[in-house]
Write an enzyme that holds these catalytic residues in place. Structure first.
Site, PDB file in Angstrom:
ATOM      1  N   GLY A 174       0.849  -1.189  -0.023  1.00 40.34           N
ATOM      2  CA  GLY A 174      -0.051   0.145  -0.054  1.00 40.34           C
ATOM      3  C   GLY A 174       0.656   1.238   0.228  1.00 40.34           C
ATOM      4  N   GLY A 211       2.811   3.380   1.574  1.00 38.71           N
ATOM      5  CA  GLY A 211       3.533   3.503   2.921  1.00 38.71           C
ATOM      6  C   GLY A 211       3.994   4.664   3.171  1.00 38.71           C
ATOM      7  N   ARG A 246       3.379  13.978  -7.343  1.00 37.05           N
ATOM      8  CA  ARG A 246       3.417  13.203  -8.565  1.00 37.05           C
ATOM      9  C   ARG A 246       2.038  13.315  -8.989  1.00 37.05           C
ATOM     10  NH1 ARG A 246       5.717   7.292  -7.234  1.00 37.05           N
ATOM     11  NH2 ARG A 246       3.972   6.889  -6.071  1.00 37.05           N
ATOM     12  N   ASP A 291       3.350  -4.652  -7.986  1.00 31.22           N
ATOM     13  CA  ASP A 291       2.905  -3.160  -7.204  1.00 31.22           C
ATOM     14  C   ASP A 291       3.474  -2.114  -7.828  1.00 31.22           C
ATOM     15  OD1 ASP A 291       5.085  -4.352  -5.448  1.00 31.22           O
ATOM     16  OD2 ASP A 291       5.162  -2.332  -4.744  1.00 31.22           O
ATOM     17  N   ASN A 292       4.616  -1.897  -8.719  1.00 35.75           N
ATOM     18  CA  ASN A 292       5.059  -0.839  -9.453  1.00 35.75           C
ATOM     19  C   ASN A 292       4.603  -0.808 -10.905  1.00 35.75           C
ATOM     20  OD1 ASN A 292       6.517  -0.058  -7.077  1.00 35.75           O
ATOM     21  ND2 ASN A 292       8.278  -0.935  -7.373  1.00 35.75           N
TER      22      ASN A 292
END
Length: 496
Positions: free
Chosen positions: A93, A95, A178, A262-263
């Protein structure tokens, strides 16, 4: 459309925040002490319709240092799971990131996310902070990739402070803002499939389709409409975009460094710039991440890793699509899409108007020659246009084995002769696809060193060059030259 004169005039939409609360945790960002705006990106501000004058206001600094919420936004941290270095890592998640909200811009909506804005329920053992070093690298990376035409997230602002952060040594904190149409990842789907919660998996899939891929609801020619077809179509479109992204990465010598599921962006964007790198001396198995001891994410493995990750996404969607053969048939398209796109890009870099089967050997032999000589990736390609126009030494000087380089060049020139295309026209076309400026590690390092002194000048210079990387600019020769010897000592890792 008039630009917003203040942040409160932005058109907030917050579609992800409208999902059920199981998808995130609402919580405020944790601001930095005595924050300072090091740099703001006027081009990114234009994407959300924000007047450039707002970037210098106290309101802008307060919001993008995490001290106050985005007007009209809905601050949260998203949950997801994933495979890291090929191993199931379970729940992950945001983080150290907070999604401030989503803003409708002149040409589409953009989510605004702070990275380095404090701990969340998904921080695990982390401190929720980002350091100046990594924040400068991420701020520059998205703009560099955009200049190269590679799908990517963008960056709006870079805020710094003197707050200490412990990594290998004590560093100072920073927050980078971002921007992306969406931060949903492959791991977002893995999260719900791993928990055997098909209803929430379906909710996520429907959200992504309706928001970003509405064409997936349309029946394909000759296809019998079914309830599961949109999810098969979703996997097909993500597979296509990811294959094209890999071709883009390989063509510019970019290594992501940490291609965990996750990326991986569900929109086929370059996401999460950590230990990335643009190659200097070429190696087929170049590893840019010092933490990647096994070389899992080396340059030559990136396409196959992307496919492996897509299989994890397909496996998650299998909970919604019982027909595994239909999902597998979609994934089987990856190799052909990637190969065709890679050949198109590399053929253009060699000045070829159209790819023919014999060009495979020509490309492979050049890559092997570059690997054996550790020839500079960017300059090797850029100087091909010089060689085509009679300046052979510019190309051959990049190789220890100049005779082998010259012999290969003769083969390329013979191939060009078959085309019958004017030399000047071919050279100009090559220079439009072979960049002169890329974000080399030593250039980023120089920007970091200046930023530590409070000087954003190197960031300004790099953005000027990287936004138009194919055109030579007088007075900036050192930014287009071979890296200095000290650059060999630069290491980036997962802490970067």
């Amino acid at each position: 459309m008039k630009n917003a004169q203040s942040l409160s005039e932005l058109n907030a939409v917050n579609s992800f925040a409208a999902l059920p609360e199981a998808f995130y945790t609402r919580l405020p960002a944790q601001g930095l002490n005595n924050p300072r705006l090091l740099h703001a990106n006027h081009e990114a501000a234009a994407l959300i319709g924000l007047d450039p004058a707002v970037l210098s206001t106290s309101e802008f600094l307060e919001v993008f240092s995490g001290s106050r919420p985005l007007p009209g936004g809905d601050t949260l941290a998203a949950v997801y799971s994933g495979h890291q270095f090929g191993v199931w890592a379970g729940q992950l998640g945001d983080g150290r990131a907070h999604l401030l909200g989503e803003v409708e811009g002149p040409e589409g909506a953009w989510e605004l996310q702070l990275k380095g804005s404090g701990m969340t329920p998904y921080s695990r053992m982390g401190d929720g902070r980002a350091v100046l070093r990594s924040s400068v690298r991420e701020y520059l990376a998205g703009e560099a990739m955009h200049g190269l035409g590679v799908p990517t997230t963008r960056a709006l602002a870079l805020v710094v402070s003197d707050d200490p952060v412990m990594r290998e040594t004590v560093e100072t904190a920073a927050i980078v803002t971002r921007m992306s149409p969406s931060f949903v990842r492959f791991g977002s789907f893995e999260h719900w499939s791993s928990r055997r919660q098909p209803d929430l998996l379906k909710t996520l899939a429907d959200y992504v389709i309706d928001r970003y891929y509405p064409q997936c609801r349309e029946a394909q020619a000759g296809e019998t409409p079914s309830e599961t077809a949109p999810y098969v179509n979703l996997l097909q479109e993500v597979t296509r975009r990811t294959a094209l992204l890999m071709a883009d990465w390989q063509a510019v010598g970019f290594c992501h460094g940490v291609m965990n599921t996750d990326n991986m962006s569900i929109l086929g964007l370059t996401l999460d710039y950590g230990p990335y790198g643009f190659m200097d001396g070429f190696r087929l198995g170049h590893i840019c991440n010092h933490s990647d001891a096994e070389g899992r994410y080396s340059w030559n493995r990136q396409p196959s890793v992307a496919l492996w990750n897509l299989y994890r996404l397909g496996g998650s969607l299998h909970m919604l699509v019982q027909d595994a053969d239909a999902l597998r048939a979609v994934l089987d398209q990856f190799e052909a899409i990637f190969t065709r796109a890679f050949h198109d890009r590399m053929g253009a870099k060699m000045g070829l108007a159209a790819w023919v089967p014999d060009d495979e050997a020509l490309l492979d032999d050049l890559l092997k020659l570059m690997d054996a000589n550790q020839a500079d990736f960017t300059l090797t390609w850029r100087r091909l246009a010089d060689a085509l126009q009679g300046r052979r030494s510019a190309f051959e000087d990049l190789f220890i084995d100049r005779l082998a380089a010259g012999a290969w060049l003769d083969r390329l020139l013979a191939r060009h002769a078959q085309q019958g295309r004017p030399v000047a026209e071919t050279a100009a076309a090559m220079n439009r696809v072979n960049p002169l400026y890329v974000l080399r590690n030593h250039l980023a390092e120089n920007a970091i060193r200046a930023a530590k002194m409070g000087d954003p000048g190197e960031i300004d210079t790099l953005l000027k060059l990287l936004r138009n990387p194919y055109v030579a600019q007088d007075g900036y020769e050192r930014y287009a030259g071979l890296p200095p010897d000290w650059a060999n000592g630069i290491e980036v890792s997962c802490s970067s």
